[in-house]
Scaffold this motif. Sequence first.
Motif, PDB file in Angstrom:
ATOM      1  N   ARG A  12      45.011  47.859  48.626  1.00  0.00           N
ATOM      2  CA  ARG A  12      46.543  47.375  48.410  1.00  0.00           C
ATOM      3  C   ARG A  12      46.398  45.961  48.266  1.00  0.00           C
ATOM      4  O   ARG A  12      45.992  45.401  49.050  1.00  0.00           O
ATOM      5  CB  ARG A  12      47.427  48.026  49.226  1.00  0.00           C
ATOM      6  CG  ARG A  12      47.390  49.070  49.237  1.00  0.00           C
ATOM      7  CD  ARG A  12      48.819  50.297  49.190  1.00  0.00           C
ATOM      8  NE  ARG A  12      49.043  51.530  49.561  1.00  0.00           N
ATOM      9  CZ  ARG A  12      48.742  52.368  48.831  1.00  0.00           C
ATOM     10  NH1 ARG A  12      48.180  52.333  47.498  1.00  0.00           N
ATOM     11  NH2 ARG A  12      48.756  53.546  49.261  1.00  0.00           N
ATOM     12  N   ALA A  13      47.363  45.367  47.344  1.00  0.00           N
ATOM     13  CA  ALA A  13      47.675  43.806  47.600  1.00  0.00           C
ATOM     14  C   ALA A  13      48.896  43.798  48.368  1.00  0.00           C
ATOM     15  O   ALA A  13      49.748  44.504  48.690  1.00  0.00           O
ATOM     16  CB  ALA A  13      48.077  43.480  46.296  1.00  0.00           C
ATOM     17  N   VAL A  14      48.727  42.679  49.264  1.00  0.00           N
ATOM     18  CA  VAL A  14      49.872  42.285  50.231  1.00  0.00           C
ATOM     19  C   VAL A  14      50.272  41.025  49.907  1.00  0.00           C
ATOM     20  O   VAL A  14      49.450  39.941  49.959  1.00  0.00           O
ATOM     21  CB  VAL A  14      49.306  42.317  51.781  1.00  0.00           C
ATOM     22  CG1 VAL A  14      50.370  41.907  52.569  1.00  0.00           C
ATOM     23  CG2 VAL A  14      48.812  43.541  51.906  1.00  0.00           C
ATOM     24  N   GLY A  15      51.805  41.037  49.258  1.00  0.00           N
ATOM     25  CA  GLY A  15      52.103  39.563  48.762  1.00  0.00           C
ATOM     26  C   GLY A  15      51.944  39.441  47.110  1.00  0.00           C
ATOM     27  O   GLY A  15      51.370  40.720  46.551  1.00  0.00           O
ATOM     28  N   ALA A  16      52.178  38.452  46.815  1.00  0.00           N
ATOM     29  CA  ALA A  16      52.068  38.213  45.170  1.00  0.00           C
ATOM     30  C   ALA A  16      51.499  36.916  44.777  1.00  0.00           C
ATOM     31  O   ALA A  16      51.390  35.961  45.541  1.00  0.00           O
ATOM     32  CB  ALA A  16      53.361  38.421  44.533  1.00  0.00           C
ATOM     33  N   GLY A  17      50.852  37.098  43.684  1.00  0.00           N
ATOM     34  CA  GLY A  17      50.362  35.612  43.118  1.00  0.00           C
ATOM     35  C   GLY A  17      49.023  35.064  44.141  1.00  0.00           C
ATOM     36  O   GLY A  17      48.546  35.833  44.517  1.00  0.00           O
ATOM     37  N   ALA A  18      49.005  33.628  44.023  1.00  0.00           N
ATOM     38  CA  ALA A  18      47.821  33.234  44.548  1.00  0.00           C
ATOM     39  C   ALA A  18      47.793  33.542  46.208  1.00  0.00           C
ATOM     40  O   ALA A  18      46.800  33.319  46.765  1.00  0.00           O
ATOM     41  CB  ALA A  18      47.882  31.639  44.430  1.00  0.00           C
ATOM     42  N   ALA A  19      48.811  33.629  46.810  1.00  0.00           N
ATOM     43  CA  ALA A  19      49.083  34.018  48.298  1.00  0.00           C
ATOM     44  C   ALA A  19      48.890  35.211  48.723  1.00  0.00           C
ATOM     45  O   ALA A  19      48.507  35.553  49.877  1.00  0.00           O
ATOM     46  CB  ALA A  19      50.198  33.290  48.810  1.00  0.00           C
ATOM     47  N   ALA A  20      48.455  36.178  47.603  1.00  0.00           N
ATOM     48  CA  ALA A  20      48.300  37.548  48.046  1.00  0.00           C
ATOM     49  C   ALA A  20      46.967  37.880  48.659  1.00  0.00           C
ATOM     50  O   ALA A  20      45.949  37.145  48.396  1.00  0.00           O
ATOM     51  CB  ALA A  20      48.434  38.584  46.600  1.00  0.00           C
ATOM     52  N   GLN A  21      46.906  38.924  49.506  1.00  0.00           N
ATOM     53  CA  GLN A  21      45.785  39.145  50.423  1.00  0.00           C
ATOM     54  C   GLN A  21      45.317  40.849  49.961  1.00  0.00           C
ATOM     55  O   GLN A  21      46.386  41.474  49.619  1.00  0.00           O
ATOM     56  CB  GLN A  21      46.084  39.104  51.823  1.00  0.00           C
ATOM     57  CG  GLN A  21      45.937  37.437  52.249  1.00  0.00           C
ATOM     58  CD  GLN A  21      46.063  37.615  53.739  1.00  0.00           C
ATOM     59  OE1 GLN A  21      46.324  38.186  54.431  1.00  0.00           O
ATOM     60  NE2 GLN A  21      44.830  36.668  54.014  1.00  0.00           N
ATOM     61  N   ALA A  22      44.368  41.080  50.163  1.00  0.00           N
ATOM     62  CA  ALA A  22      43.877  42.466  49.938  1.00  0.00           C
ATOM     63  C   ALA A  22      43.851  43.259  51.487  1.00  0.00           C
ATOM     64  O   ALA A  22      43.492  42.779  52.330  1.00  0.00           O
ATOM     65  CB  ALA A  22      42.444  42.419  49.487  1.00  0.00           C
ATOM     66  N   LEU A  41      42.330  43.047  56.281  1.00  0.00           N
ATOM     67  CA  LEU A  41      43.097  42.241  55.424  1.00  0.00           C
ATOM     68  C   LEU A  41      42.533  40.892  55.444  1.00  0.00           C
ATOM     69  O   LEU A  41      42.010  40.285  56.424  1.00  0.00           O
ATOM     70  CB  LEU A  41      44.216  42.046  56.382  1.00  0.00           C
ATOM     71  CG  LEU A  41      45.345  41.404  55.740  1.00  0.00           C
ATOM     72  CD1 LEU A  41      46.007  41.938  54.534  1.00  0.00           C
ATOM     73  CD2 LEU A  41      46.656  41.113  56.790  1.00  0.00           C
ATOM     74  N   HIS A  42      42.367  40.472  54.109  1.00  0.00           N
ATOM     75  CA  HIS A  42      41.680  39.327  53.834  1.00  0.00           C
ATOM     76  C   HIS A  42      41.979  38.782  52.409  1.00  0.00           C
ATOM     77  O   HIS A  42      42.123  39.871  51.667  1.00  0.00           O
ATOM     78  CB  HIS A  42      39.979  39.534  53.861  1.00  0.00           C
ATOM     79  CG  HIS A  42      39.411  38.177  54.134  1.00  0.00           C
ATOM     80  ND1 HIS A  42      38.810  37.298  52.795  1.00  0.00           N
ATOM     81  CD2 HIS A  42      38.843  37.291  55.010  1.00  0.00           C
ATOM     82  CE1 HIS A  42      38.244  36.463  53.407  1.00  0.00           C
ATOM     83  NE2 HIS A  42      38.320  36.257  54.556  1.00  0.00           N
ATOM     84  N   ALA A  43      41.702  37.394  52.192  1.00  0.00           N
ATOM     85  CA  ALA A  43      41.786  37.306  50.624  1.00  0.00           C
ATOM     86  C   ALA A  43      40.914  37.960  49.668  1.00  0.00           C
ATOM     87  O   ALA A  43      41.246  38.083  48.445  1.00  0.00           O
ATOM     88  CB  ALA A  43      42.022  35.690  50.641  1.00  0.00           C
ATOM     89  N   SER A  44      39.768  38.194  50.157  1.00  0.00           N
ATOM     90  CA  SER A  44      38.866  38.879  49.302  1.00  0.00           C
ATOM     91  C   SER A  44      38.573  40.424  49.658  1.00  0.00           C
ATOM     92  O   SER A  44      38.758  40.717  50.858  1.00  0.00           O
ATOM     93  CB  SER A  44      37.505  38.428  49.635  1.00  0.00           C
ATOM     94  OG  SER A  44      36.366  39.174  49.340  1.00  0.00           O
ATOM     95  N   ILE A  45      38.675  41.228  48.727  1.00  0.00           N
ATOM     96  CA  ILE A  45      38.663  42.594  48.847  1.00  0.00           C
ATOM     97  C   ILE A  45      37.508  43.107  49.360  1.00  0.00           C
ATOM     98  O   ILE A  45      37.357  44.064  49.988  1.00  0.00           O
ATOM     99  CB  ILE A  45      39.109  43.433  47.477  1.00  0.00           C
ATOM    100  CG1 ILE A  45      39.433  44.896  47.711  1.00  0.00           C
ATOM    101  CG2 ILE A  45      38.106  43.030  46.534  1.00  0.00           C
ATOM    102  CD1 ILE A  45      40.473  45.361  48.599  1.00  0.00           C
ATOM    103  N   ILE A  46      36.290  42.585  48.937  1.00  0.00           N
ATOM    104  CA  ILE A  46      35.012  42.884  49.532  1.00  0.00           C
ATOM    105  C   ILE A  46      35.075  42.502  51.037  1.00  0.00           C
ATOM    106  O   ILE A  46      34.743  43.552  51.813  1.00  0.00           O
ATOM    107  CB  ILE A  46      33.977  42.133  48.909  1.00  0.00           C
ATOM    108  CG1 ILE A  46      33.783  42.313  47.537  1.00  0.00           C
ATOM    109  CG2 ILE A  46      32.740  42.398  49.583  1.00  0.00           C
ATOM    110  CD1 ILE A  46      33.013  41.591  46.732  1.00  0.00           C
ATOM    111  N   THR A  47      35.517  41.569  51.648  1.00  0.00           N
ATOM    112  CA  THR A  47      35.659  41.376  53.111  1.00  0.00           C
ATOM    113  C   THR A  47      36.700  42.098  53.844  1.00  0.00           C
ATOM    114  O   THR A  47      36.392  42.500  54.813  1.00  0.00           O
ATOM    115  CB  THR A  47      36.011  39.716  53.235  1.00  0.00           C
ATOM    116  OG1 THR A  47      35.104  39.004  52.555  1.00  0.00           O
ATOM    117  CG2 THR A  47      36.132  39.465  54.651  1.00  0.00           C
TER     118      THR A  47
END
Length: 88
Positions: A12-22, A41-47
């Motif tokens: 899932r995405a948490v937040g929106a735009g450039a500040a969103a985290q996976a 929870l991280h900016a990269s979905i792989i991480t």
Amino acid sequence: GLPVAIHSYEERAVGAGAAAQAAAFVELSLAGSATRFGVGLHASIITAALLAVCSALNRLLALAPAPERLQWAAAIGGAAITEPSTAD
């Protein structure tokens, strides 16, 4: 390696735009044990996915009997895994 089975995985995405985290959610079992969930929870979905798997594995290993826990920790190159903390 570890006898790990993945029962479910979601992102899932948490937040929106450039500040969103996976956010990644995973349900695992180890050698036919009960399943446990992990979340990453991280900016990269792989991480985020790797963090979720590590979280679920930590929960599974914490419940395993000591001989199995040490065997599995050695199989993944983990450091000494101690008994779960009872501190709040």
